[in-house]
Design an enzyme around this catalytic site. Structure first.
Site, PDB file in Angstrom:
ATOM      1  N   HIS A  73      77.674   4.673  -2.701  1.00 15.47           N
ATOM      2  CA  HIS A  73      77.279   4.835  -1.302  1.00 15.47           C
ATOM      3  C   HIS A  73      76.295   6.001  -1.185  1.00 15.47           C
ATOM      4  O   HIS A  73      76.092   6.759  -2.143  1.00 15.47           O
ATOM      5  CB  HIS A  73      78.513   5.086  -0.416  1.00 15.47           C
ATOM      6  CG  HIS A  73      79.358   6.245  -0.854  1.00 15.47           C
ATOM      7  ND1 HIS A  73      78.995   7.553  -0.673  1.00 15.47           N
ATOM      8  CD2 HIS A  73      80.558   6.281  -1.497  1.00 15.47           C
ATOM      9  CE1 HIS A  73      79.930   8.346  -1.158  1.00 15.47           C
ATOM     10  NE2 HIS A  73      80.893   7.603  -1.683  1.00 15.47           N
TER      11      HIS A  73
HETATM   12  P1  TYD Z   1      85.136   7.651  -0.971  1.00 18.92           P
HETATM   13  O1  TYD Z   1      84.279   8.740  -0.430  1.00 18.92           O
HETATM   14  O2  TYD Z   1      84.688   6.238  -0.744  1.00 18.92           O
HETATM   15  O3  TYD Z   1      85.388   7.873  -2.530  1.00 18.92           O
HETATM   16  P2  TYD Z   1      84.363   7.983  -3.750  1.00 18.92           P
HETATM   17  O4  TYD Z   1      82.984   8.187  -3.214  1.00 18.92           O
HETATM   18  O5  TYD Z   1      84.864   9.133  -4.547  1.00 18.92           O
HETATM   19  O6  TYD Z   1      84.469   6.736  -4.548  1.00 18.92           O
HETATM   20  O7  TYD Z   1      86.609   7.860  -0.398  1.00 18.92           O
HETATM   21  C1  TYD Z   1      87.709   7.126  -0.900  1.00 18.92           C
HETATM   22  C2  TYD Z   1      88.801   7.154   0.147  1.00 18.92           C
HETATM   23  O8  TYD Z   1      89.268   8.479   0.362  1.00 18.92           O
HETATM   24  C3  TYD Z   1      88.344   6.612   1.504  1.00 18.92           C
HETATM   25  O9  TYD Z   1      89.357   5.748   1.991  1.00 18.92           O
HETATM   26  C4  TYD Z   1      88.256   7.809   2.391  1.00 18.92           C
HETATM   27  C5  TYD Z   1      89.154   8.831   1.734  1.00 18.92           C
HETATM   28  N1  TYD Z   1      88.609  10.182   1.866  1.00 18.92           N
HETATM   29  C6  TYD Z   1      89.161  11.060   2.773  1.00 18.92           C
HETATM   30  O10 TYD Z   1      90.104  10.740   3.512  1.00 18.92           O
HETATM   31  N2  TYD Z   1      88.648  12.321   2.876  1.00 18.92           N
HETATM   32  C7  TYD Z   1      87.610  12.741   2.114  1.00 18.92           C
HETATM   33  O11 TYD Z   1      87.155  13.908   2.231  1.00 18.92           O
HETATM   34  C8  TYD Z   1      87.044  11.814   1.162  1.00 18.92           C
HETATM   35  C9  TYD Z   1      85.897  12.215   0.275  1.00 18.92           C
HETATM   36  C10 TYD Z   1      87.579  10.556   1.075  1.00 18.92           C
END
Ligand code: TYD
Length: 144
Positions: free
Chosen positions: A59
């Protein structure tokens, strides 16, 4: 202590270097009251226990700025922004990868002991994410 640019690959993503306090007992790097960082840190999180074949990220963000640090182990980050696309291998806790707004990132090839520390400029907001590659490409096209 101030982070210094290592190799300014692009505006959207580049490596910065933390000074190190080193002696025979080991090494120490410090982040104190945000001094020397390119933004004010509002959130800290970390990725760990990531399976070797797992991919994270996938993303971009509209406004968020981040610094990624391989506190332990190693992992790869593919970063794509308007001006360049580059694959970094983070394996050195004295280096931080800056990722700015409008930069698509994919994290992969984590070693078993890898810990990715993330310093972020904003609190978590799902509305700041661009999770569609097509939407991201359209956004980049609009900036050219
Ligand atoms: P995501 O940012 O999509 O993970 P990555 O980029 O590491 O693959 O986040 C994964 C999940 O965690 C999503 O459901 C949202 C949650 N999340 C939070 O609740 N708080 C945060 O600060 C972050 C980064 C993610």
């Amino acid at each position: 202590m101030t982070l210094v640019p290592v190799d300014k690959t692009s505006m959207g993503h580049h490596l910065l270097s933390f000074p190190v306090v080193s002696d025979i007992r080991g090494k120490l790097s410090v982040i104190e009251d945000g001094t020397g960082l390119p933004f004010h840190v509002q959130r800290v999180y970390y990725l760990y226990d990531v399976p070797e074949n797992s991919r994270r990220g996938g993303h971009a963000h509209l406004q968020l700025q981040q610094l990624l640090i391989a506190i332990s182990g190693a992992f790869s980050v593919e970063a794509t922004s308007t001006d360049s696309s580059y694959c970094y291998r983070l394996a050195d806790p004295t280096q931080a990868l800056y990722i700015g707004p409008g930069t698509w990132r994919e994290l992969h090839s984590f070693t078993a002991n890898a810990v990715c520390l993330v310093l972020a400029s904003r609190q978590y907001e799902e509305s700041d994410y661009i999770r569609s590659w097509d939407e991201f490409k359209n956004l980049l096209a609009g900036h050219k």
